[in-house]
Design a protein around this motif. Sequence first.
Motif, PDB file in Angstrom:
ATOM      1  N   VAL A 146       0.811  -1.041  -0.021  1.00 29.62           N
ATOM      2  CA  VAL A 146       0.027  -0.061  -0.098  1.00 29.62           C
ATOM      3  C   VAL A 146       0.894   1.133  -0.036  1.00 29.62           C
ATOM      4  O   VAL A 146       0.916   2.054  -0.991  1.00 29.62           O
ATOM      5  N   SER A 147       1.735   1.489   0.980  1.00 26.46           N
ATOM      6  CA  SER A 147       2.618   2.591   1.037  1.00 26.46           C
ATOM      7  C   SER A 147       3.421   2.649  -0.060  1.00 26.46           C
ATOM      8  O   SER A 147       3.887   3.892  -0.432  1.00 26.46           O
ATOM      9  N   ASP A 193      -9.789   6.449 -10.072  1.00 29.70           N
ATOM     10  CA  ASP A 193      -8.892   7.069  -9.132  1.00 29.70           C
ATOM     11  C   ASP A 193      -8.720   6.014  -7.786  1.00 29.70           C
ATOM     12  O   ASP A 193      -9.468   5.188  -8.088  1.00 29.70           O
ATOM     13  N   ILE A 194      -7.916   6.359  -6.906  1.00 31.53           N
ATOM     14  CA  ILE A 194      -7.794   5.249  -5.869  1.00 31.53           C
ATOM     15  C   ILE A 194      -7.789   5.990  -4.385  1.00 31.53           C
ATOM     16  O   ILE A 194      -7.650   7.326  -4.097  1.00 31.53           O
ATOM     17  N   ILE A 195      -8.337   5.090  -3.748  1.00 31.19           N
ATOM     18  CA  ILE A 195      -8.204   5.560  -2.103  1.00 31.19           C
ATOM     19  C   ILE A 195      -7.503   4.575  -1.265  1.00 31.19           C
ATOM     20  O   ILE A 195      -7.699   3.307  -1.443  1.00 31.19           O
ATOM     21  N   GLN A 196      -6.686   4.931  -0.354  1.00 30.23           N
ATOM     22  CA  GLN A 196      -6.122   4.018   0.502  1.00 30.23           C
ATOM     23  C   GLN A 196      -6.745   4.382   2.009  1.00 30.23           C
ATOM     24  O   GLN A 196      -6.913   5.459   2.334  1.00 30.23           O
ATOM     25  N   LYS A 197      -6.752   3.413   2.915  1.00 31.18           N
ATOM     26  CA  LYS A 197      -7.401   3.630   4.121  1.00 31.18           C
ATOM     27  C   LYS A 197      -6.625   2.655   5.160  1.00 31.18           C
ATOM     28  O   LYS A 197      -5.884   1.710   4.942  1.00 31.18           O
ATOM     29  N   ILE A 245      -0.940   4.177   9.596  1.00 34.51           N
ATOM     30  CA  ILE A 245      -0.293   3.654   8.383  1.00 34.51           C
ATOM     31  C   ILE A 245      -1.300   3.160   7.481  1.00 34.51           C
ATOM     32  O   ILE A 245      -2.200   2.194   8.007  1.00 34.51           O
ATOM     33  N   GLN A 246      -1.517   3.444   6.236  1.00 28.49           N
ATOM     34  CA  GLN A 246      -2.711   2.834   5.101  1.00 28.49           C
ATOM     35  C   GLN A 246      -2.099   1.503   5.002  1.00 28.49           C
ATOM     36  O   GLN A 246      -1.235   1.118   4.819  1.00 28.49           O
ATOM     37  N   ASN A 247      -3.343   0.645   5.098  1.00 28.20           N
ATOM     38  CA  ASN A 247      -3.080  -0.831   4.960  1.00 28.20           C
ATOM     39  C   ASN A 247      -4.152  -1.309   3.801  1.00 28.20           C
ATOM     40  O   ASN A 247      -4.344  -2.540   3.689  1.00 28.20           O
ATOM     41  N   HIS A 248      -4.787  -0.619   3.428  1.00 25.91           N
ATOM     42  CA  HIS A 248      -5.841  -1.231   2.169  1.00 25.91           C
ATOM     43  C   HIS A 248      -6.153  -0.053   1.090  1.00 25.91           C
ATOM     44  O   HIS A 248      -6.249   1.022   1.304  1.00 25.91           O
ATOM     45  N   THR A 249      -5.892  -0.691  -0.142  1.00 22.25           N
ATOM     46  CA  THR A 249      -6.103  -0.054  -1.382  1.00 22.25           C
ATOM     47  C   THR A 249      -7.268  -0.462  -2.068  1.00 22.25           C
ATOM     48  O   THR A 249      -7.580  -1.450  -2.215  1.00 22.25           O
ATOM     49  N   MET A 250      -7.944   0.881  -2.433  1.00 20.68           N
ATOM     50  CA  MET A 250      -9.362   0.554  -3.163  1.00 20.68           C
ATOM     51  C   MET A 250      -9.714   1.209  -4.724  1.00 20.68           C
ATOM     52  O   MET A 250      -8.513   2.356  -4.711  1.00 20.68           O
TER      53      MET A 250
END
Length: 348
Positions: free
Chosen positions: A256-257, A288-292, A299-304
């Motif tokens: 993700v990061s 586009d992309i969202i990270q959660k 720390i972002q750990n999920h990409t959508m």
Amino acid sequence: KHKVEQYINMSMNKYDHTGTKSVCYDGIIKNEEFYSYAQKTAQLENNRYKAFPELRIEKLTVNIAYNSIVAYGDSYTVDVVVYETKKYKAFEEPGYVCTKHLITVENINGEFYIADDITNNYIDSALCSQGKENRLSAVDRIIELDSKEIEKTLSNEENNLNATREIHDNNDVQRSSTYSLNYNLMYQYAAKYNGANPNKIANRNPAYYDFDDSGGDCTNYVSQIIKAGGAPMDTTGSYQWYYSNYADRSASWIVVSHLYSYLVNNTGVGPQGYWMSNSPEYPATKGDIIQKDTDYDGIQNHTMWIISHQTGTVSLTRIACHSDDRWNEPYNSILGSSRWIKLTGYEQ
């Protein structure tokens, strides 16, 4: 199978936004620690469905598919996939979720009970990465932090989640790349290889390793979607983005990061993007992309990947992702503070 179906059907009460149904696993789960854990993870998701009007469900359909049931003495492991179809009041098109479960069933004095459930649900995956022994305390912490995040979100009159604030040289630099990504090709690919999509061709593209059991497949899936949109792989320079096989691929393809760092720093061959500053409008578009940060550790750990987006109304944004597989699901159905990434195109 009957006990497993009881457990899964009871777990679906997590979508009861009215709060009239309690999640009670009496007679289903014997393990005291897992009983508490299962209750609290259901409570965690139900908190969101109670809070956000767009998550009110008119109809929920659940289908259970069994892959295998294997006996080990007095224990059984049940490999099962749960398919959910959720008709939301706020949306014409339903949302879909596909979650893998490896459920342990134990025979105790002639009665069968659920002893554990390891899933690829995005919450469980994040907690299991911290070690099973810490799952219960971790979910307690997340319930508290998510409640604060919900309050913060609802206090914003635009009903937009605050993006995670990070300092970066290219945060607000809106580059214009030479070539535009093809959303239609991205959509076709995303739909083809998403296990939740009822029109999928396959759950996964066999040309790529499935990282479901190796920390999650979410970023791998989004990288494939970006490539399908026309972006070439990048194997040169300080920042690289490529996949050859499981052993030969860049960290940015699956982490993700690292994907974020690559997109906002890349100025040469390959896809490019920038972090969208925290504003009520969010200049996002479909594609586009969202990270959660689903466990609120900073720390972002999920990409959508964004299927659809209405500027100024983040609550109507709908996403696709892997681990667990979700198709056309509302953005707010997944907990966590967010980072939005604008894809500007690519260079060849």
